[in-house]
Design an enzyme around this catalytic site. Structure first.
Site, PDB file in Angstrom:
ATOM      1  N   ARG A   1      -9.517   8.260  -0.932  1.00 20.00           N
ATOM      2  CA  ARG A   1     -10.451   8.917   0.261  1.00 20.00           C
ATOM      3  C   ARG A   1     -11.370   9.815  -0.696  1.00 20.00           C
ATOM      4  NH1 ARG A   1      -7.429   5.436   3.496  1.00 20.00           N
ATOM      5  NH2 ARG A   1      -9.059   4.322   5.201  1.00 20.00           N
TER       6      ARG A   1
ATOM      7  N   HIS B   1      -5.513   3.623  -1.499  1.00 21.82           N
ATOM      8  CA  HIS B   1      -7.325   3.951  -1.450  1.00 21.82           C
ATOM      9  C   HIS B   1      -7.306   5.013  -1.351  1.00 21.82           C
ATOM     10  CE1 HIS B   1      -9.797   2.502   2.786  1.00 21.82           C
ATOM     11  NE2 HIS B   1      -9.883   3.528   1.932  1.00 21.82           N
TER      12      HIS B   1
ATOM     13  N   HIS C   1      -3.848  -4.491   7.710  1.00 19.33           N
ATOM     14  CA  HIS C   1      -4.407  -3.827   8.596  1.00 19.33           C
ATOM     15  C   HIS C   1      -3.457  -4.274   9.826  1.00 19.33           C
ATOM     16  CE1 HIS C   1      -5.752   0.591  10.342  1.00 19.33           C
ATOM     17  NE2 HIS C   1      -5.781   0.139  10.403  1.00 19.33           N
TER      18      HIS C   1
ATOM     19  N   HIS D   1      -4.303  11.552   0.214  1.00 21.02           N
ATOM     20  CA  HIS D   1      -3.096  11.044   0.444  1.00 21.02           C
ATOM     21  C   HIS D   1      -3.172  10.454  -0.956  1.00 21.02           C
ATOM     22  CE1 HIS D   1      -5.788   7.502   1.674  1.00 21.02           C
ATOM     23  NE2 HIS D   1      -5.510   8.126   2.656  1.00 21.02           N
TER      24      HIS D   1
ATOM     25  N   ASN E   1       0.548  -1.909   0.044  1.00 25.61           N
ATOM     26  CA  ASN E   1      -0.020  -0.270  -0.155  1.00 25.61           C
ATOM     27  C   ASN E   1       0.860   1.618   0.020  1.00 25.61           C
ATOM     28  OD1 ASN E   1      -1.440   2.243   1.006  1.00 25.61           O
ATOM     29  ND2 ASN E   1      -2.661   0.203   1.565  1.00 25.61           N
TER      30      ASN E   1
ATOM     31  N   THR F   1      -7.879   6.197   9.232  1.00 31.35           N
ATOM     32  CA  THR F   1      -7.824   5.507   8.977  1.00 31.35           C
ATOM     33  C   THR F   1      -8.949   3.851   8.342  1.00 31.35           C
ATOM     34  OG1 THR F   1      -5.966   2.947   8.204  1.00 31.35           O
ATOM     35  CG2 THR F   1      -6.763   3.505  10.405  1.00 31.35           C
TER      36      THR F   1
ATOM     37  N   ARG G   1       4.633  18.401   0.846  1.00 27.21           N
ATOM     38  CA  ARG G   1       5.334  19.387   0.673  1.00 27.21           C
ATOM     39  C   ARG G   1       4.620  19.717  -0.709  1.00 27.21           C
ATOM     40  NH1 ARG G   1      10.993  20.017   2.179  1.00 27.21           N
ATOM     41  NH2 ARG G   1      11.405  22.267   1.453  1.00 27.21           N
TER      42      ARG G   1
ATOM     43  N   GLU H   1      -8.821   0.192  -2.992  1.00 25.39           N
ATOM     44  CA  GLU H   1      -9.522  -0.152  -1.679  1.00 25.39           C
ATOM     45  C   GLU H   1     -10.068   1.255  -1.851  1.00 25.39           C
ATOM     46  OE1 GLU H   1      -6.288  -2.409   1.054  1.00 25.39           O
ATOM     47  OE2 GLU H   1      -6.948  -0.729   1.188  1.00 25.39           O
TER      48      GLU H   1
ATOM     49  N   GLY I   1       0.902  -1.753   4.028  1.00 33.00           N
ATOM     50  CA  GLY I   1       0.993   0.102   4.109  1.00 33.00           C
ATOM     51  C   GLY I   1       2.521   0.543   5.036  1.00 33.00           C
ATOM     52  N   HIS I   2       1.896   1.397   5.939  1.00 29.59           N
ATOM     53  CA  HIS I   2       2.081   1.569   7.477  1.00 29.59           C
ATOM     54  C   HIS I   2       3.601   1.216   7.848  1.00 29.59           C
ATOM     55  CE1 HIS I   2       2.080   5.626  10.431  1.00 29.59           C
ATOM     56  NE2 HIS I   2       1.942   3.911  11.346  1.00 29.59           N
TER      57      HIS I   2
END
Length: 237
Positions: A45, A43, A190, A50, A7, A100, A18, A70, A213-214
């Site tokens: 939103r 993903h 997750h 992001h 992700n 999230t 930035r 997603e 991802g994170h």
């Protein structure tokens, strides 16, 4: 082997903080594949905080592994998926203001809604996955709405893992066995990380794919930080 889909939302977060186009999410996706990643997950939103909708359009023609989009299936999201035809769409019931994803679908309550959307995606040749908690009724519900796969929401596993790994993973083992018996493919995601992923993989049968991802990006900062600092020091000699 269970496939790793990376992700890249956090890359987009860094870019957006930035302005400009660095780091470049398209280049990062190419690099992830070059380093052996077997899929790219995004993903988007509604607020595009992001991954932007344009990122999805830019990524669709260049991803050579599996492309997984997603999101909550609002009309704009549905149109985006149908226009870009990813390998897989993962339906997630995240609220507009959610930081999230924080819950799986109630596949019983939303049966008619999900059935209609899944049918449209499948008619367009897109594999469908539904984000669910490790609860038998929700998995059984997923089998009745036409989903190809479920994605098990693994935050509860990650939270309990350091206290009691056996207890933490038990619902996921049982859920995977149930899903397999219902001819559902099994994904997971997750809060999976290098600390818990091997144990999860060992204990959860029939696991086709994890989306990470994170943690992966955070771990990459540390595992790669020494090399980058060393290169700066060499350049400054």
């Amino acid at each position: 082997m269970t496939k790793l889909s990376v992700n890249i939302n956090k890359i987009a977060t860094l870019r957006n903080s930035r302005g400009g186009n660095y780091p470049n999410v398209v280049q990062v996706a190419k690099d992830v594949e070059r380093f052996g990643g077997q899929g790219i997950t995004v993903h988007p939103r509604p607020d595009e905080r992001h991954i932007r909708y344009q990122d999805v359009r830019d990524l669709a023609p260049i991803v050579t592994t599996e492309f997984n989009i997603e999101g909550n299936p609002n009309p704009k999201f549905i149109d985006l998926v149908l226009q870009n035809k990813p390998t897989q769409v993962t339906l997630v019931p995240d609220a507009v203001d959610a930081i999230t994803s924080n819950a799986g679908w109630d596949t019983v309550k939303h049966k008619d809604f999900l059935t209609e959307i899944i049918s449209e995606f499948k008619n367009n040749g897109i594999r469908t996955s539904v984000f669910v908690d490790p609860v038998a009724a929700m998995i059984e519900g997923a089998s009745k709405i036409g989903a190809d796969r479920i994605e098990l929401y693994t935050e509860a596993f990650a939270d309990k893992f350091t206290i009691s790994p056996e207890e933490a993973v038990r619902p996921y083992t049982e859920s995977a066995m149930l899903a397999h018996s219902l001819n559902l493919g099994i994904n997971a995601g997750h809060d999976l990380s290098l600390k818990n992923i091997a144990y999860f993989k060992e204990k959860v049968p029939y696991l086709l794919e994890v989306s990470i991802g994170h943690a992966l990006i955070g771990e990459s900062l540390y595992l790669g930080l020494e090399t980058v600092i060393s290169n700066y020091l060499k350049a400054l000699k």
